[in-house]
Motif scaffolding. Sequence first.
Motif, PDB file in Angstrom:
ATOM      1  N   GLY A  25       0.792  -1.223   0.000  1.00 38.52           N
ATOM      2  CA  GLY A  25       0.000   0.000   0.000  1.00 38.52           C
ATOM      3  C   GLY A  25       0.823   1.271   0.000  1.00 38.52           C
ATOM      4  N   SER A  26       2.151   1.185   0.057  1.00 41.38           N
ATOM      5  CA  SER A  26       2.997   2.373   0.114  1.00 41.38           C
ATOM      6  C   SER A  26       3.612   2.663  -1.249  1.00 41.38           C
ATOM      7  N   PHE A  27       3.309   3.833  -1.814  1.00 41.68           N
ATOM      8  CA  PHE A  27       3.898   4.222  -3.093  1.00 41.68           C
ATOM      9  C   PHE A  27       5.398   4.478  -2.925  1.00 41.68           C
ATOM     10  N   LYS A  28       5.768   5.145  -1.828  1.00 43.95           N
ATOM     11  CA  LYS A  28       7.180   5.390  -1.555  1.00 43.95           C
ATOM     12  C   LYS A  28       7.932   4.067  -1.425  1.00 43.95           C
ATOM     13  N   GLY A  29       7.298   3.096  -0.767  1.00 37.91           N
ATOM     14  CA  GLY A  29       7.918   1.790  -0.610  1.00 37.91           C
ATOM     15  C   GLY A  29       8.105   1.077  -1.936  1.00 37.91           C
ATOM     16  N   ALA A  30       7.129   1.238  -2.852  1.00 36.70           N
ATOM     17  CA  ALA A  30       7.248   0.608  -4.172  1.00 36.70           C
ATOM     18  C   ALA A  30       8.444   1.173  -4.933  1.00 36.70           C
ATOM     19  N   VAL A  31       8.669   2.483  -4.814  1.00 37.94           N
ATOM     20  CA  VAL A  31       9.809   3.104  -5.491  1.00 37.94           C
ATOM     21  C   VAL A  31      11.121   2.600  -4.894  1.00 37.94           C
ATOM     22  N   ALA A  32      11.221   2.652  -3.570  1.00 32.45           N
ATOM     23  CA  ALA A  32      12.465   2.219  -2.912  1.00 32.45           C
ATOM     24  C   ALA A  32      12.704   0.732  -3.153  1.00 32.45           C
ATOM     25  N   GLY A  33      11.662  -0.078  -3.000  1.00 34.14           N
ATOM     26  CA  GLY A  33      11.810  -1.519  -3.192  1.00 34.14           C
ATOM     27  C   GLY A  33      12.147  -1.886  -4.616  1.00 34.14           C
ATOM     28  N   GLY A  34      11.523  -1.212  -5.586  1.00 38.84           N
ATOM     29  CA  GLY A  34      11.786  -1.506  -6.994  1.00 38.84           C
ATOM     30  C   GLY A  34      13.221  -1.234  -7.379  1.00 38.84           C
ATOM     31  N   LEU A  35      13.730  -0.064  -6.967  1.00 35.99           N
ATOM     32  CA  LEU A  35      15.119   0.274  -7.285  1.00 35.99           C
ATOM     33  C   LEU A  35      16.086  -0.672  -6.572  1.00 35.99           C
ATOM     34  N   LEU A  36      15.796  -0.989  -5.317  1.00 35.00           N
ATOM     35  CA  LEU A  36      16.670  -1.872  -4.550  1.00 35.00           C
ATOM     36  C   LEU A  36      16.750  -3.258  -5.175  1.00 35.00           C
ATOM     37  N   VAL A  37      15.589  -3.835  -5.509  1.00 41.13           N
ATOM     38  CA  VAL A  37      15.575  -5.183  -6.085  1.00 41.13           C
ATOM     39  C   VAL A  37      16.231  -5.201  -7.456  1.00 41.13           C
ATOM     40  N   GLY A  38      15.981  -4.173  -8.269  1.00 39.22           N
ATOM     41  CA  GLY A  38      16.586  -4.109  -9.594  1.00 39.22           C
ATOM     42  C   GLY A  38      18.107  -4.085  -9.517  1.00 39.22           C
ATOM     43  N   ILE A  39      18.646  -3.280  -8.607  1.00 43.69           N
ATOM     44  CA  ILE A  39      20.103  -3.179  -8.469  1.00 43.69           C
ATOM     45  C   ILE A  39      20.688  -4.463  -7.904  1.00 43.69           C
ATOM     46  N   ILE A  40      20.043  -5.015  -6.867  1.00 43.97           N
ATOM     47  CA  ILE A  40      20.547  -6.252  -6.256  1.00 43.97           C
ATOM     48  C   ILE A  40      20.553  -7.401  -7.270  1.00 43.97           C
ATOM     49  N   PHE A  98       8.132   1.033   4.584  1.00 39.42           N
ATOM     50  CA  PHE A  98       7.409   2.302   4.606  1.00 39.42           C
ATOM     51  C   PHE A  98       5.894   2.116   4.750  1.00 39.42           C
ATOM     52  N   GLY A  99       5.458   0.881   4.920  1.00 34.40           N
ATOM     53  CA  GLY A  99       4.028   0.633   5.047  1.00 34.40           C
ATOM     54  C   GLY A  99       3.504   1.087   6.402  1.00 34.40           C
ATOM     55  N   VAL A 100       2.204   1.286   6.461  1.00 35.19           N
ATOM     56  CA  VAL A 100       1.547   1.688   7.713  1.00 35.19           C
ATOM     57  C   VAL A 100       0.641   0.551   8.162  1.00 35.19           C
ATOM     58  N   GLU A 101       0.308   0.567   9.436  1.00 37.49           N
ATOM     59  CA  GLU A 101      -0.580  -0.452   9.968  1.00 37.49           C
ATOM     60  C   GLU A 101      -1.943  -0.348   9.297  1.00 37.49           C
TER      61      GLU A 101
END
Length: 652
Positions: free
Chosen positions: A238-253, A285-288
């Motif tokens: 549900g976090s747009f910020k998390g999708a950006v951070a996670g996408g870049l992180l996974v792509g680089i890794i 970055f997700g919220v409860e």
Amino acid sequence: MIGGILQQLVDGLTIGVVYVLLAAGLSVIFGVMHVINFAHGELFALGAYFALALITPFGGTAFFAALFVAPLLVGILGVAIERFTVRPLYGRNPLYHILLTFGLVLVINDLIYLIWEPGNVNLPTPAILSGTIDVIGLNASVYNVFVIVFGAAMALSVWAMLEYTKYGLIIRAGSQDRQMVRNLGIDIDRYYSLVFGMGAALAAVAGIILGGYQTVSPEMGMSVIIPAFVIVVLGGLGSFKGAVAGGLLVGIIQTLLRTYAPILEGMVIFLLMISILLVRPRGLFGVEMEEEGGELLTGSGGVLDDRTRKWVGLAAVGLLALLPLGAGTFYSTYTVTLAIEILVWALFALSLDFVMGYTGLVSLGHALFYGLGAYAVAIVLLHVSQSAFVAIGLAIVISAAIAWVVGYLSIRVSGVYFAMITLGFAELFYNMLYRLEITGGSEGLFGISTYYGIAGVGIALDEIGLFLGPVALTGQSLFYYIALAALIGSFLLTRRMLNSPFGSVLKSIRENEQRATFLGYETTRYKRRAFVVSGALAGLAGGLFTLNSGYAAPSFAYWLHSGEVIVMVILGGMGTLYGPIVGSTVFFGLEEILTDFTPRWRLVLGTLFLLFVIFLPRGLVSLPARLKPLVTRDSGPGAEPTPDDSHMRGDD
């Protein structure tokens, strides 16, 4: 060295931006609608194929037009999917959305095969995007730079829309408290359609730019959906910020590991996913989020009383026992081979029903235990003992032990998080099978021989011949009875467990875990025990398959098999034990019939599954009770409410 690493970072950013667009749509859909969309990968593939259809007549010059038109078409399709398939399920348990969208995977993927045929196809790109340029001392591809810049601009635009427009304000408010938004007089359901369409369009954009970077193929959707889930779990559902951070992180890794440590490429991101779910289930970055209501709809007892049902069951067992006797005379001997496969998968489905239908734990990674049992038998037969009894016994013990470990870790989370962590464990195991020498890598293990006995004393089934008049039972026919005995024994064992105080606690956990806790039961311990039993039975099923076929392959643990066994459970009737057996029979029976007419049998089966999830969620075993009022022209106790009755709409 430094230049090489920088080049890998650029390549990683290119893939990462694709992941950002893919995961952003997936994450926004979940954040607003609480729908985990397994069909997101197929919408990603559709975007690439729609662009291919638009570009092919005109060449690469039409690329930019297709980059606008194709996502628009996929977005419209997404709106239709939400309106006609997802919307009827609002108010049910969110896990039904997973089941529904898995059915959509089968339908859309087979449609792609039907229209565009298999094989890899190059997506033409304009000449302006070809060649290389020097960027901060790097010789970078123009297309890579375009993907990074264009993808970043798209992500920034979506973020700005969510943050600074009225539409974005309503979406964010709806994700926090949809009832409050309704009370303000806003038709939030209409916005749901737009959100789903926007998410689909973002997936299509990602598919198009990746198609230009690599190739377009029908498998591209299934290859990215699991990494997409990893990304949204890492960043936060549900976090747009998390999708950006996670996408870049996974792509680089992924890019760095593919170059410098390929043996770890497919495992590190799943280890990250599992770790995040254990430590911080809502992600970085997700919220409860409040857990959605709605029960898992289990099959009803039907219209037969217990005594009649018992005699019907005995009659069914008797007919099954006679099946090999008619092979070669009344029907082909292949019928016995097909029946063995049905029995093995019926046992696999029964194992899942024990934990899903009676405990309320939906495992998306149950193929882990099926594959584990298969490989345990193969490795024992090749390296320890050729005794089938030793191999199958160790397979059950090993599967139970691993199920305890996975259950101990996974049951700390609940709902969709439990489903996702089991998927993570299964994918971790699936990737390990390709990389470990003892498992035979991508080729698997073949050439397995066995005997039925112990300590070197026994005989192979092919060396046995039992003659009943003109009928000779040997080989496959004898193994049929072994598989039948295993299924019946497992059915009786699990039924006995469910009729005990242990089973009563499991059912109370399914109905209301909080109330069971208040009564003094340590629900985590009971769920773990149920998971161990389920894993052991799934391992038994996988082991039986390898004993019969003589091989084990990594595909046994593929996530699609976890989905297929869920299809069988839902088709037959969850929470009945015998329903999954019916579901397995229907699944393979339809496959056998449909493959005579079309290789795209999953299209028909997926459509049927969609109808079942929407209109008959309690499965085939509930059909007699649904039809009884029509036959007797009354609305007696056999009738059950339709799935979308108002009392089930927990968010209204």
